[in-house]
Design a protein around this motif. Structure first.
Motif, mmCIF file in Angstrom:
data_model
loop_
_atom_site.group_PDB
_atom_site.id
_atom_site.type_symbol
_atom_site.label_atom_id
_atom_site.label_comp_id
_atom_site.label_asym_id
_atom_site.label_seq_id
_atom_site.Cartn_x
_atom_site.Cartn_y
_atom_site.Cartn_z
ATOM 1 N N PRO A 183 19.551 -51.601 58.884
ATOM 2 C CA PRO A 183 18.371 -52.423 58.607
ATOM 3 C C PRO A 183 18.684 -53.546 57.626
ATOM 4 O O PRO A 183 19.613 -53.447 56.836
ATOM 5 C CB PRO A 183 17.388 -51.418 57.990
ATOM 6 C CG PRO A 183 18.243 -50.344 57.413
ATOM 7 C CD PRO A 183 19.456 -50.268 58.293
ATOM 8 N N GLY A 184 17.896 -54.628 57.715
ATOM 9 C CA GLY A 184 17.983 -55.693 56.732
ATOM 10 C C GLY A 184 18.696 -56.947 57.175
ATOM 11 O O GLY A 184 18.961 -57.822 56.350
ATOM 12 N N LYS A 185 18.983 -57.079 58.455
ATOM 13 C CA LYS A 185 19.651 -58.288 58.955
ATOM 14 C C LYS A 185 18.930 -58.789 60.202
ATOM 15 O O LYS A 185 18.443 -57.997 60.992
ATOM 16 C CB LYS A 185 21.107 -58.005 59.306
ATOM 17 C CG LYS A 185 22.004 -57.812 58.102
ATOM 18 C CD LYS A 185 23.437 -57.772 58.554
ATOM 19 C CE LYS A 185 24.385 -58.080 57.443
ATOM 20 N NZ LYS A 185 24.427 -59.466 57.041
ATOM 21 N N GLY A 186 18.892 -60.117 60.373
ATOM 22 C CA GLY A 186 18.311 -60.672 61.583
ATOM 23 C C GLY A 186 17.571 -61.964 61.346
ATOM 24 O O GLY A 186 17.753 -62.635 60.329
ATOM 25 N N THR A 187 16.711 -62.290 62.309
ATOM 26 C CA THR A 187 15.945 -63.532 62.278
ATOM 27 C C THR A 187 14.457 -63.225 62.429
ATOM 28 O O THR A 187 14.072 -62.403 63.258
ATOM 29 C CB THR A 187 16.389 -64.472 63.423
ATOM 30 O OG1 THR A 187 17.787 -64.743 63.269
ATOM 31 C CG2 THR A 187 15.611 -65.778 63.409
ATOM 32 N N VAL A 188 13.656 -63.899 61.634
ATOM 33 C CA VAL A 188 12.198 -63.814 61.707
ATOM 34 C C VAL A 188 11.688 -65.175 62.174
ATOM 35 O O VAL A 188 12.104 -66.205 61.651
ATOM 36 C CB VAL A 188 11.585 -63.476 60.329
ATOM 37 C CG1 VAL A 188 10.093 -63.767 60.299
ATOM 38 C CG2 VAL A 188 11.850 -62.028 59.969
ATOM 39 N N VAL A 189 10.789 -65.151 63.158
ATOM 40 C CA VAL A 189 10.165 -66.378 63.645
ATOM 41 C C VAL A 189 8.679 -66.330 63.279
ATOM 42 O O VAL A 189 7.978 -65.384 63.636
ATOM 43 C CB VAL A 189 10.322 -66.536 65.173
ATOM 44 C CG1 VAL A 189 9.560 -67.759 65.671
ATOM 45 C CG2 VAL A 189 11.793 -66.604 65.553
ATOM 46 N N ILE A 190 8.249 -67.353 62.543
ATOM 47 C CA ILE A 190 6.825 -67.516 62.234
ATOM 48 C C ILE A 190 6.255 -68.335 63.386
ATOM 49 O O ILE A 190 6.528 -69.531 63.491
ATOM 50 C CB ILE A 190 6.612 -68.247 60.895
ATOM 51 C CG1 ILE A 190 7.314 -67.496 59.762
ATOM 52 C CG2 ILE A 190 5.125 -68.423 60.615
ATOM 53 C CD1 ILE A 190 7.362 -68.276 58.460
ATOM 54 N N GLY A 191 5.504 -67.696 64.257
ATOM 55 C CA GLY A 191 5.008 -68.366 65.457
ATOM 56 C C GLY A 191 3.742 -69.167 65.215
ATOM 57 O O GLY A 191 2.714 -68.628 64.819
ATOM 58 N N ARG A 192 3.831 -70.456 65.478
ATOM 59 C CA ARG A 192 2.680 -71.340 65.265
ATOM 60 C C ARG A 192 1.521 -71.045 66.218
ATOM 61 O O ARG A 192 0.368 -71.337 65.904
ATOM 62 C CB ARG A 192 3.112 -72.792 65.398
ATOM 63 C CG ARG A 192 4.046 -73.239 64.295
ATOM 64 C CD ARG A 192 4.412 -74.714 64.485
ATOM 65 N NE ARG A 192 5.484 -75.133 63.621
ATOM 66 C CZ ARG A 192 5.349 -75.456 62.341
ATOM 67 N NH1 ARG A 192 4.182 -75.395 61.775
ATOM 68 N NH2 ARG A 192 6.403 -75.838 61.645
ATOM 69 N N ARG A 193 1.817 -70.462 67.344
ATOM 70 C CA ARG A 193 0.738 -70.135 68.290
ATOM 71 C C ARG A 193 -0.216 -69.112 67.675
ATOM 72 O O ARG A 193 -1.435 -69.232 67.785
ATOM 73 C CB ARG A 193 1.328 -69.602 69.595
ATOM 74 C CG ARG A 193 0.300 -69.386 70.663
ATOM 75 C CD ARG A 193 0.949 -69.100 71.987
ATOM 76 N NE ARG A 193 -0.065 -68.823 72.984
ATOM 77 C CZ ARG A 193 0.189 -68.357 74.178
ATOM 78 N NH1 ARG A 193 1.431 -68.132 74.552
ATOM 79 N NH2 ARG A 193 -0.779 -68.130 75.025
#
Length: 157
Positions: free
Chosen positions: A80-90
């Protein structure tokens, strides 16, 4: 991950350092406050982790970006603790709370699955709790699961 993975103490008050998880939010385009607040929601509840901005010139554990579509998280690797987060504007355009989105997506990188349908009291309920839900604080059950995830990673590593 940066730092020392905490291990179970010997019962004599042994202090262990939290796992420092660094993030780069340069691609979060105007959502710096939401990123800080979403990370703080986990920091305040889970002493085994410490989410902090990555230092200039270092490789972050997590990249946080804003994009047109729906929010998402893409964990990397088996720990745990690695990766990408996308804040979705939709989702933002439909009225979902930016801080809750960040907290929810970070939860995925900390090893949690969606809890849908779920109540507002579960940050992992995501969109099923509705747009009126702005609570970004992980529930006690979510905190316990993240703590278990990091103990398990320490025992394997």
């Amino acid at each position: 991950m940066t730092g020392t993975v905490p291990r179970r103490g010997d019962g004599r008050g042994t202090r262990t350092d939290p796992v420092r998880i660094t993030y780069d939010a340069q691609g979060a385009a105007g959502f710096a406050r939401a990123v800080r607040a979403g990370a703080a929601a986990w920091d305040e509840r889970v002493p085994e982790i410490e989410l902090r901005p990555a230092r200039e010139g270092t490789e972050p554990d997590v990249r946080i970006v804003a994009a047109k579509g729906w929010p998402s998280a893409a964990p990397e690797g088996s720990s745990p603790g690695k990766g990408t987060v996308v804040i979705g504007r939709r989702a933002l355009a439909q009225g979902y709370d930016a801080i809750r989105i960040v907290s929810h997506e970070l939860g995925h990188l900390l090893g949690l699955e969606d809890d849908q349908p779920g109540p507002c009291s579960s940050v992992m309920s995501g969109k099923s709790a509705g747009t009126a839900c702005t609570d970004a604080t992980p529930s006690a059950a979510e905190v316990r699961e993240v703590r278990r995830n990091f103990r398990a990673a320490a025992e394997v590593g």
